[in-house]
Design a protein around this motif. Structure first.
Motif, PDB file in Angstrom:
ATOM      1  N   TYR A   8      18.841 -27.066  14.035  1.00  0.00           N
ATOM      2  CA  TYR A   8      19.702 -26.452  13.181  1.00  0.00           C
ATOM      3  C   TYR A   8      18.816 -25.893  11.983  1.00  0.00           C
ATOM      4  N   LEU A  11      16.774 -22.538  13.185  1.00  0.00           N
ATOM      5  CA  LEU A  11      17.820 -21.461  13.337  1.00  0.00           C
ATOM      6  C   LEU A  11      18.376 -21.003  11.850  1.00  0.00           C
ATOM      7  N   LEU A  15      17.791 -17.222  10.677  1.00  0.00           N
ATOM      8  CA  LEU A  15      19.015 -16.251  10.265  1.00  0.00           C
ATOM      9  C   LEU A  15      19.079 -15.890   8.772  1.00  0.00           C
ATOM     10  N   ALA A  65      26.845 -13.348  11.984  1.00  0.00           N
ATOM     11  CA  ALA A  65      26.023 -14.452  12.926  1.00  0.00           C
ATOM     12  C   ALA A  65      26.457 -15.958  12.174  1.00  0.00           C
ATOM     13  N   VAL A  67      25.334 -20.486  12.790  1.00  0.00           N
ATOM     14  CA  VAL A  67      24.594 -21.438  13.409  1.00  0.00           C
ATOM     15  C   VAL A  67      25.619 -22.577  13.108  1.00  0.00           C
ATOM     16  N   SER A  75      24.517 -24.442  18.293  1.00  0.00           N
ATOM     17  CA  SER A  75      25.069 -23.218  18.865  1.00  0.00           C
ATOM     18  C   SER A  75      24.586 -22.124  17.897  1.00  0.00           C
ATOM     19  N   TYR A  76      24.250 -20.917  18.282  1.00  0.00           N
ATOM     20  CA  TYR A  76      23.968 -19.836  17.429  1.00  0.00           C
ATOM     21  C   TYR A  76      24.641 -18.670  18.077  1.00  0.00           C
ATOM     22  N   CYS A 104      27.369 -16.649  22.194  1.00  0.00           N
ATOM     23  CA  CYS A 104      26.911 -17.850  21.755  1.00  0.00           C
ATOM     24  C   CYS A 104      25.885 -18.447  22.710  1.00  0.00           C
ATOM     25  N   PHE A 115      13.473 -18.743  20.300  1.00  0.00           N
ATOM     26  CA  PHE A 115      14.102 -18.450  19.126  1.00  0.00           C
ATOM     27  C   PHE A 115      13.594 -17.040  18.697  1.00  0.00           C
ATOM     28  N   THR A 122      18.761 -10.599  16.732  1.00  0.00           N
ATOM     29  CA  THR A 122      19.389 -10.562  15.710  1.00  0.00           C
ATOM     30  C   THR A 122      19.058  -9.362  14.730  1.00  0.00           C
TER      31      THR A 122
END
Length: 136
Positions: A8, A11, A15, A65, A67, A75-76, A104, A115, A122
């Motif tokens: 988490y 991510l 982001l 977007a 997380v 989940s992203y 997702c 990633f 992204t």
């Protein structure tokens, strides 16, 4: 037991590089449509969301977007792939296996290779939102 906190955090860190052009929230009802129930107390410390410019359909901003930490995976969500599904053309089979639904990706461990690939998607999504005038 996987270290979902590390997944988490990584991510969210990745982001958050885009948050300058978006509104940050952890209230999942902020991403609902105009007629949807809004809940001022719907904050979720296991969610990190970036919202773009307000639209008629999404007065709090169109989701870009997010997380979300679940019980078994993180989940992203990347909503630009709903606007332009061809953004997914050429993604690796490994990243495609992480897909749940249309936008997702689920992870149980930190994977710098996947990633990094997600970072590229992204960035392309950020560019798409800029082209369409959907930045905050």
């Amino acid at each position: 037991m996987p270290d979902l906190d590390a997944v988490y955090d990584e991510l969210v860190r990745r982001l958050s590089a885009h948050e300058e052009d978006f509104r940050v929230t952890d209230n999942t009802t902020d991403a609902n449509t105009a007629g949807s129930r809004k809940d001022a107390d719907a904050s979720d410390p296991g969610s990190y969301l970036l919202l773009g410019a307000p639209t008629g359909k999404y007065p709090d901003g169109q989701m870009f977007a997010g997380v979300r930490r679940g019980k078994r995976y993180v989940s992203y969500y990347l909503f630009s792939v709903l606007l332009e599904p061809d953004q997914l053309d050429g993604i690796s089979p490994e990243l495609r296996r992480r897909m749940q639904g249309k936008s997702c990706f689920n992870f149980t461990r930190v994977d710098d290779t996947l990633f990094g690939e997600l970072d590229g998607l992204t960035v392309r999504g950020h560019e798409l939102y800029a082209e369409r005038g959907l930045l905050r």
